[in-house]
Motif scaffolding. Structure first.
Motif, PDB file in Angstrom:
ATOM      1  N   GLN A  65      -9.653  28.167 -48.075  1.00 39.05           N
ATOM      2  CA  GLN A  65     -10.499  29.354 -48.016  1.00 39.05           C
ATOM      3  C   GLN A  65     -10.828  29.855 -49.412  1.00 39.05           C
ATOM      4  O   GLN A  65     -11.942  30.338 -49.674  1.00 39.05           O
ATOM      5  CB  GLN A  65      -9.793  30.449 -47.213  1.00 39.05           C
ATOM      6  CG  GLN A  65     -10.660  31.638 -46.884  1.00 39.05           C
ATOM      7  CD  GLN A  65     -11.851  31.276 -45.996  1.00 39.05           C
ATOM      8  OE1 GLN A  65     -11.821  30.280 -45.285  1.00 39.05           O
ATOM      9  NE2 GLN A  65     -12.893  32.081 -46.041  1.00 39.05           N
ATOM     10  N   GLY A 100     -14.631  30.203 -50.406  1.00 41.25           N
ATOM     11  CA  GLY A 100     -15.078  31.583 -50.316  1.00 41.25           C
ATOM     12  C   GLY A 100     -14.704  32.440 -51.509  1.00 41.25           C
ATOM     13  O   GLY A 100     -15.485  32.606 -52.446  1.00 41.25           O
ATOM     14  N   ASN A 105     -24.542  27.891 -50.741  1.00 43.25           N
ATOM     15  CA  ASN A 105     -24.956  29.244 -50.407  1.00 43.25           C
ATOM     16  C   ASN A 105     -25.989  29.239 -49.282  1.00 43.25           C
ATOM     17  O   ASN A 105     -25.914  30.039 -48.341  1.00 43.25           O
ATOM     18  CB  ASN A 105     -25.533  29.901 -51.661  1.00 43.25           C
ATOM     19  CG  ASN A 105     -25.498  31.406 -51.609  1.00 43.25           C
ATOM     20  OD1 ASN A 105     -24.541  31.998 -51.160  1.00 43.25           O
ATOM     21  ND2 ASN A 105     -26.564  32.017 -52.081  1.00 43.25           N
ATOM     22  N   TYR A 112     -24.838  32.012 -40.870  1.00 39.76           N
ATOM     23  CA  TYR A 112     -24.720  33.413 -40.469  1.00 39.76           C
ATOM     24  C   TYR A 112     -25.963  33.893 -39.726  1.00 39.76           C
ATOM     25  O   TYR A 112     -25.863  34.643 -38.754  1.00 39.76           O
ATOM     26  CB  TYR A 112     -24.455  34.290 -41.696  1.00 39.76           C
ATOM     27  CG  TYR A 112     -22.994  34.300 -42.103  1.00 39.76           C
ATOM     28  CD1 TYR A 112     -22.054  35.008 -41.357  1.00 39.76           C
ATOM     29  CD2 TYR A 112     -22.563  33.593 -43.210  1.00 39.76           C
ATOM     30  CE1 TYR A 112     -20.723  35.019 -41.713  1.00 39.76           C
ATOM     31  CE2 TYR A 112     -21.231  33.590 -43.578  1.00 39.76           C
ATOM     32  CZ  TYR A 112     -20.306  34.304 -42.831  1.00 39.76           C
ATOM     33  OH  TYR A 112     -18.985  34.305 -43.176  1.00 39.76           O
ATOM     34  N   ARG A 162     -17.568  39.505 -39.638  1.00 46.67           N
ATOM     35  CA  ARG A 162     -17.560  40.107 -40.968  1.00 46.67           C
ATOM     36  C   ARG A 162     -18.887  39.870 -41.690  1.00 46.67           C
ATOM     37  O   ARG A 162     -18.970  39.985 -42.908  1.00 46.67           O
ATOM     38  CB  ARG A 162     -16.404  39.529 -41.801  1.00 46.67           C
ATOM     39  CG  ARG A 162     -15.040  39.705 -41.164  1.00 46.67           C
ATOM     40  CD  ARG A 162     -13.905  39.293 -42.110  1.00 46.67           C
ATOM     41  NE  ARG A 162     -13.837  40.205 -43.239  1.00 46.67           N
ATOM     42  CZ  ARG A 162     -14.195  39.903 -44.486  1.00 46.67           C
ATOM     43  NH1 ARG A 162     -14.674  38.696 -44.766  1.00 46.67           N
ATOM     44  NH2 ARG A 162     -14.086  40.786 -45.457  1.00 46.67           N
ATOM     45  N   ALA A 163     -19.933  39.562 -40.954  1.00 47.00           N
ATOM     46  CA  ALA A 163     -21.227  39.219 -41.568  1.00 47.00           C
ATOM     47  C   ALA A 163     -21.787  40.360 -42.412  1.00 47.00           C
ATOM     48  O   ALA A 163     -22.444  40.117 -43.427  1.00 47.00           O
ATOM     49  CB  ALA A 163     -22.227  38.824 -40.486  1.00 47.00           C
ATOM     50  N   GLN A 167     -20.223  42.489 -44.310  1.00 47.27           N
ATOM     51  CA  GLN A 167     -19.602  42.474 -45.629  1.00 47.27           C
ATOM     52  C   GLN A 167     -19.994  41.217 -46.412  1.00 47.27           C
ATOM     53  O   GLN A 167     -20.293  41.269 -47.608  1.00 47.27           O
ATOM     54  CB  GLN A 167     -18.070  42.531 -45.511  1.00 47.27           C
ATOM     55  CG  GLN A 167     -17.533  43.817 -44.903  1.00 47.27           C
ATOM     56  CD  GLN A 167     -17.672  43.860 -43.386  1.00 47.27           C
ATOM     57  OE1 GLN A 167     -17.418  42.878 -42.702  1.00 47.27           O
ATOM     58  NE2 GLN A 167     -18.077  45.004 -42.879  1.00 47.27           N
ATOM     59  N   THR A 168     -20.026  40.087 -45.716  1.00 46.78           N
ATOM     60  CA  THR A 168     -20.372  38.826 -46.362  1.00 46.78           C
ATOM     61  C   THR A 168     -21.797  38.860 -46.906  1.00 46.78           C
ATOM     62  O   THR A 168     -22.091  38.274 -47.952  1.00 46.78           O
ATOM     63  CB  THR A 168     -20.218  37.670 -45.364  1.00 46.78           C
ATOM     64  OG1 THR A 168     -18.870  37.654 -44.875  1.00 46.78           O
ATOM     65  CG2 THR A 168     -20.520  36.336 -46.012  1.00 46.78           C
ATOM     66  N   GLY A 214     -22.868  37.716 -50.506  1.00 50.72           N
ATOM     67  CA  GLY A 214     -23.749  36.559 -50.500  1.00 50.72           C
ATOM     68  C   GLY A 214     -25.049  36.815 -51.234  1.00 50.72           C
ATOM     69  O   GLY A 214     -25.563  35.941 -51.943  1.00 50.72           O
TER      70      GLY A 214
END
Length: 211
Positions: A31, A35, A135, A142, A152-153, A155-156, A160
């Motif tokens: 991870q 990430g 990316n 997503y 958690r999209a 926040q991501t 991103g």
């Protein structure tokens, strides 16, 4: 009270992952690579010691499991760990620290050749393209509702978008710098700066005074 060293940003990076779900050390390492390591690369070198430190601080707990015949340790966050994470988030963090060997080589280009500089700029462009390939794949996942930890999209998305802009910045800067460096003589020490480009750099740098 624990006599372990105080928690660092890397400690909280690990703790933040444990707040998402329990992980084995191997899973944490993966991870980090895909990430968190993109925005906090120092965490990767600490991956095997930080979870144990969190356990000693009472912020995580370790559980022994078996996968086939192979044992593994799974770490999960404790209630005190969640409270510590919440306290950490209440304090704004420090700004970015730029660390780029390619940029350093361009800065000292006058000790080498123009060919050296152009090669470095090509490498910078290639780096941005490679990173952005991952990316784009993540963004598509997503958008399709199939991203890792889709819940958690929100926040991501914020992180991103920063990475998207950053990779694009590096690529566009490399293109701009390449166009200029191609006009240099073989010895960069003999290069003469473009007055129009210097004026444009000043204009761009003055964005804080425009608001």
């Amino acid at each position: 009270m624990s006599r372990d060293p105080a928690l660092t940003t890397t400690s909280y990076a690990i703790l933040g992952l444990l707040a998402v779900r329990p992980w084995s050390t191997y899973e944490l390492a993966k991870q980090m690579d895909r990430g968190v390591g993109r925005i906090w690369p120092r965490a990767q070198s600490k991956i095997y010691e930080e979870p144990k430190k969190l356990v000693r601080h009472g912020l995580a707990e370790a559980t022994k499991e078996a996968v086939g015949r192979r044992p593994r340790t799974v770490y999960s966050i404790t209630p005190e760990g969640r409270r510590a994470m919440a306290r950490w988030l209440q304090v704004p963090g420090s700004g970015p620290v730029l660390e780029c060997e390619q940029l350093l080589k361009v800065f000292f280009a006058d000790s080498g050749t123009t060919a050296d500089t152009l090669a470095t700029l090509r490498a910078a462009r290639a780096w941005a393209e490679e990173r952005n390939t991952e990316n784009v794949a993540a963004a598509r996942a997503y958008v399709a509702g199939q991203g890792p930890f889709q819940q958690r999209a929100a926040q991501t998305l914020l992180v991103g978008r920063f990475l998207t802009d950053y990779y694009r910045l590096v690529a566009e800067w490399a293109d701009w710098a390449t166009a200029i460096a191609r006009q240099w003589p073989d010895n960069p020490a003999d290069a003469v700066p473009s007055q129009s480009e210097m004026a444009e750099a000043l204009r761009l740098a003055s964005w804080t005074s425009e608001s």
